[in-house]
Design a protein around this motif. Structure first.
Motif, short mmCIF file in Angstrom:
data_model
loop_
_atom_site.label_atom_id
_atom_site.label_comp_id
_atom_site.label_asym_id
_atom_site.label_seq_id
_atom_site.Cartn_x
_atom_site.Cartn_y
_atom_site.Cartn_z
N ALA A 251 -28.81 20.76 2.55
CA ALA A 251 -28.62 21.06 3.98
C ALA A 251 -29.91 20.80 4.76
CB ALA A 251 -28.18 22.51 4.16
N ARG A 252 -31.06 21.06 4.16
CA ARG A 252 -32.34 20.79 4.82
C ARG A 252 -32.51 19.30 5.06
NH1 ARG A 252 -34.78 25.24 0.92
NH2 ARG A 252 -34.72 26.99 2.36
N VAL A 253 -32.17 18.50 4.07
CA VAL A 253 -32.28 17.04 4.22
C VAL A 253 -31.29 16.57 5.30
CG1 VAL A 253 -31.98 14.81 3.07
CG2 VAL A 253 -33.15 16.69 1.88
N ASP A 254 -30.09 17.08 5.29
CA ASP A 254 -29.13 16.71 6.33
C ASP A 254 -29.63 17.13 7.71
OD1 ASP A 254 -27.41 15.62 4.47
OD2 ASP A 254 -26.11 17.39 4.36
N MET A 255 -30.22 18.32 7.80
CA MET A 255 -30.71 18.81 9.09
C MET A 255 -31.84 17.93 9.63
SD MET A 255 -30.66 20.71 11.69
CE MET A 255 -29.49 21.99 11.24
N VAL A 256 -32.77 17.54 8.77
CA VAL A 256 -33.87 16.70 9.27
C VAL A 256 -33.34 15.34 9.72
CG1 VAL A 256 -34.71 15.65 7.10
CG2 VAL A 256 -36.31 16.13 8.97
N ARG A 257 -32.31 14.86 9.08
CA ARG A 257 -31.70 13.60 9.54
C ARG A 257 -31.12 13.78 10.93
NH1 ARG A 257 -29.41 12.82 3.72
NH2 ARG A 257 -30.99 11.45 2.84
N LEU A 258 -30.48 14.92 11.17
CA LEU A 258 -29.95 15.21 12.51
C LEU A 258 -31.07 15.38 13.53
CD1 LEU A 258 -27.10 17.74 11.66
CD2 LEU A 258 -26.83 15.43 12.57
N ASP A 259 -32.11 16.12 13.14
CA ASP A 259 -33.24 16.34 14.05
C ASP A 259 -33.88 15.02 14.48
OD1 ASP A 259 -33.18 19.14 14.19
OD2 ASP A 259 -34.68 19.41 12.61
N VAL A 260 -34.08 14.15 13.52
CA VAL A 260 -34.79 12.88 13.80
C VAL A 260 -33.86 11.91 14.52
CG1 VAL A 260 -35.92 10.90 12.72
CG2 VAL A 260 -36.44 13.21 11.93
N GLY A 261 -32.59 11.98 14.16
CA GLY A 261 -31.55 11.19 14.82
C GLY A 261 -31.81 9.77 14.85
#
Length: 123
Positions: free
Chosen positions: A113-123
């Motif tokens: 979930a952390r890796v998925d979240m950073v992908r969303l954050d960086v977009g």
């Protein structure tokens, strides 16, 4: 002393720690030597870059909690910015975080979930 034509590029490399400083570029002062002045610039830059990185990834910061500082500093040490701008400092963070967690054998749902979240954050 006359500065070289590429002084901005060279100074940026010095400040971010990618090149050795030329103490002749600094005069020093009553409180700091030229090398100490460079050290102050480097530390101020690192702190500002860290702040910029944290601002780019608020979701990840929340999910990492107490681990955020260690992981983000590790990222910045491995991937120092290569431009004058603070924008997009997190671009390489998703791949870094995935590799960082994998190297530690961390494959939990929370880490995914952390890796998925950073992908969303960086977009």
């Amino acid at each position: 002393m006359r500065l070289p034509a590429d002084w901005q590029e060279r100074m940026a490399a010095v400040v971010r720690g990618a090149a050795e400083p030329d103490p002749a570029w600094f005069t020093g002062g009553p409180a700091l030597s030229p090398l100490q002045q460079i050290g102050v610039y480097r530390q101020q830059y690192r702190l500002r870059i860290y702040e910029a990185l944290a601002e780019e990834v608020p979701g990840l910061m929340h999910l990492l909690g107490a681990e955020a500082e260690e992981i983000l500093w590790s990222y910045l040490d491995a991937h120092p910015p290569h431009a004058w701008t603070l924008n997009r400092v997190a671009d390489r963070l998703p791949a870094f975080l995935a590799a960082f967690l994998a190297a530690e054998g961390r494959e939990s749902a929370a880490d995914r979930a952390r890796v998925d979240m950073v992908r969303l954050d960086v977009g």
